[in-house]
Write a protein that holds these residues in place. Structure first.
Motif, PDB file in Angstrom:
ATOM      1  N   VAL A   1     -18.136  64.777 -12.340  1.00 57.28           N
ATOM      2  CA  VAL A   1     -17.498  63.779 -12.399  1.00 57.28           C
ATOM      3  C   VAL A   1     -16.688  63.759  -9.971  1.00 57.28           C
TER       4      VAL A   1
ATOM      5  N   ALA B   1     -14.124  62.066  -7.831  1.00 53.95           N
ATOM      6  CA  ALA B   1     -12.536  62.315  -8.234  1.00 53.95           C
ATOM      7  C   ALA B   1     -11.470  63.179  -6.733  1.00 53.95           C
TER       8      ALA B   1
ATOM      9  N   PRO C   1      -8.524  57.701  -9.230  1.00 48.74           N
ATOM     10  CA  PRO C   1      -9.650  57.063  -9.833  1.00 48.74           C
ATOM     11  C   PRO C   1     -10.622  57.999  -9.964  1.00 48.74           C
ATOM     12  N   MET C   2     -10.962  58.335 -11.485  1.00 44.71           N
ATOM     13  CA  MET C   2     -12.326  58.857 -11.200  1.00 44.71           C
ATOM     14  C   MET C   2     -13.616  58.487 -12.201  1.00 44.71           C
ATOM     15  N   ALA C   3     -14.715  58.570 -12.104  1.00 43.65           N
ATOM     16  CA  ALA C   3     -15.934  58.212 -11.971  1.00 43.65           C
ATOM     17  C   ALA C   3     -16.583  59.403 -13.162  1.00 43.65           C
TER      18      ALA C   3
ATOM     19  N   PRO D   1     -18.045  61.515 -21.085  1.00 45.47           N
ATOM     20  CA  PRO D   1     -15.907  61.337 -21.301  1.00 45.47           C
ATOM     21  C   PRO D   1     -15.727  63.172 -22.268  1.00 45.47           C
TER      22      PRO D   1
ATOM     23  N   LYS E   1     -14.223  64.405 -17.766  1.00 40.56           N
ATOM     24  CA  LYS E   1     -12.735  63.093 -17.731  1.00 40.56           C
ATOM     25  C   LYS E   1     -11.999  63.540 -18.001  1.00 40.56           C
ATOM     26  N   GLU E   2     -11.999  63.554 -19.128  1.00 40.83           N
ATOM     27  CA  GLU E   2     -11.407  64.355 -19.995  1.00 40.83           C
ATOM     28  C   GLU E   2     -10.519  65.694 -19.173  1.00 40.83           C
TER      29      GLU E   2
ATOM     30  N   ALA F   1      -8.479  64.170 -16.226  1.00 38.93           N
ATOM     31  CA  ALA F   1      -8.161  63.495 -16.112  1.00 38.93           C
ATOM     32  C   ALA F   1      -6.578  64.926 -16.333  1.00 38.93           C
TER      33      ALA F   1
ATOM     34  N   PRO G   1      -4.117  59.530 -13.255  1.00 38.41           N
ATOM     35  CA  PRO G   1      -5.973  59.543 -13.775  1.00 38.41           C
ATOM     36  C   PRO G   1      -6.392  58.361 -14.168  1.00 38.41           C
TER      37      PRO G   1
ATOM     38  N   ASP H   1      -9.382  55.787 -15.396  1.00 37.89           N
ATOM     39  CA  ASP H   1     -11.099  56.194 -15.086  1.00 37.89           C
ATOM     40  C   ASP H   1     -11.251  54.902 -14.967  1.00 37.89           C
TER      41      ASP H   1
ATOM     42  N   VAL I   1      -7.960  49.036 -11.979  1.00 43.72           N
ATOM     43  CA  VAL I   1      -9.535  48.853 -12.944  1.00 43.72           C
ATOM     44  C   VAL I   1     -10.437  48.696 -12.042  1.00 43.72           C
TER      45      VAL I   1
END
Length: 240
Positions: free
Chosen positions: A140, A142, A166-168, A172, A175-176, A179, A189, A191, A240
């Motif tokens: 991820v 970030a 922001p995070m990429a 999923p 990313k949680e 976050a 956070p 997404d 976003v």
């Protein structure tokens, strides 16, 4: 990805999050500043470094919630792994830990692309390169848009707004986890999409760093991210 089951903590806004064990691979300035916030939030830190003295010094500074570990041990035990190495040190760090040790791990890439000739088009991002090196990991992107002095702030707030991060990433669930780590230091956070979008984050980092190097105050620079004067809804939800 689950936490250690030792209960739950609250961030600076009273929200709950899982207490986690975070592996820091490379105790540089950004790693040090972020680790300080995570310790205050109730997380545990495992520090692995090329220079044992630096790792020991950081563990001592952070207190009983931090300890020094070898690269394989830190990676294996961490609920999340922060890649603090840069440049050629990244592959060295991966080899020290053992690349299969990253299988299934949430790996946070916060590297900046300042030495790269260009950032968009078909050129992979640093995060994508890292994912290719550890295909079993869950990378991820970030924390790359800010310098260490930002993370060293007691409260990461600009004009009354918590900083948006922001995070990429393609996973999923990974990313949680990231976050939750962002929320636990009082930030918001965002997404930003799949790991391919990390190319945009790395390019934007180059813009922000250029502004800082030209003498703009960090409060001015990061307000480019967080201030939306005509927005009356939840802060940051439009970015976003």
């Amino acid at each position: 990805m689950s936490g250690r089951g030792k209960g739950r903590g609250g961030d600076q806004h009273g929200k709950e999050f899982r207490e986690m064990k975070i592996a820091i691979l490379g105790p540089g300035r950004m790693s040090r500043a972020l680790a300080g916030h995570w310790v205050k939030a109730g997380h545990e830190i495992l520090i692995a470094g090329r220079t044992p003295d630096r790792a020991e010094a950081l563990a001592s500074e952070l207190g009983p919630s931090a300890q020094v570990a070898g690269f394989p041990e830190a990676t294996a035990e961490g609920d999340a792994v922060l890649m603090g190495a840069r440049g050629e040190g990244v592959e060295w760090t991966l080899d020290q830990a053992g690349r299969r040790t990253f299988d299934g791990k949430v790996v946070i890439d916060m590297g900046g692309p300042m030495a790269r000739p260009h950032y968009l088009g078909d050129v992979p991002s640093m995060a994508e390169d890292l994912q290719a090196l550890i295909p079993g990991g869950r990378v991820v992107k970030a924390f790359n848009l800010n310098r260490a002095c930002t993370w060293a702030m007691e409260k990461i707030v600009f004009d009354g707004y918590p900083l948006s991060i922001p995070m990429a990433g393609d996973d999923p669930a990974a990313k949680e986890v990231v976050a939750e780590l962002i929320k636990s230091i009082g930030c918001t956070p965002i997404d930003f999409g799949g790991l391919e979008r990390s190319r945009n984050l790395e390019a934007f980092a180059a813009v922000l760093v250029r502004l800082l190097l030209e003498g703009h105050d960090q409060f001015e620079v990061f307000n480019l991210l967080i201030r939306v004067p005509d927005w009356e809804g939840e802060p940051h939800s439009r970015i976003v």
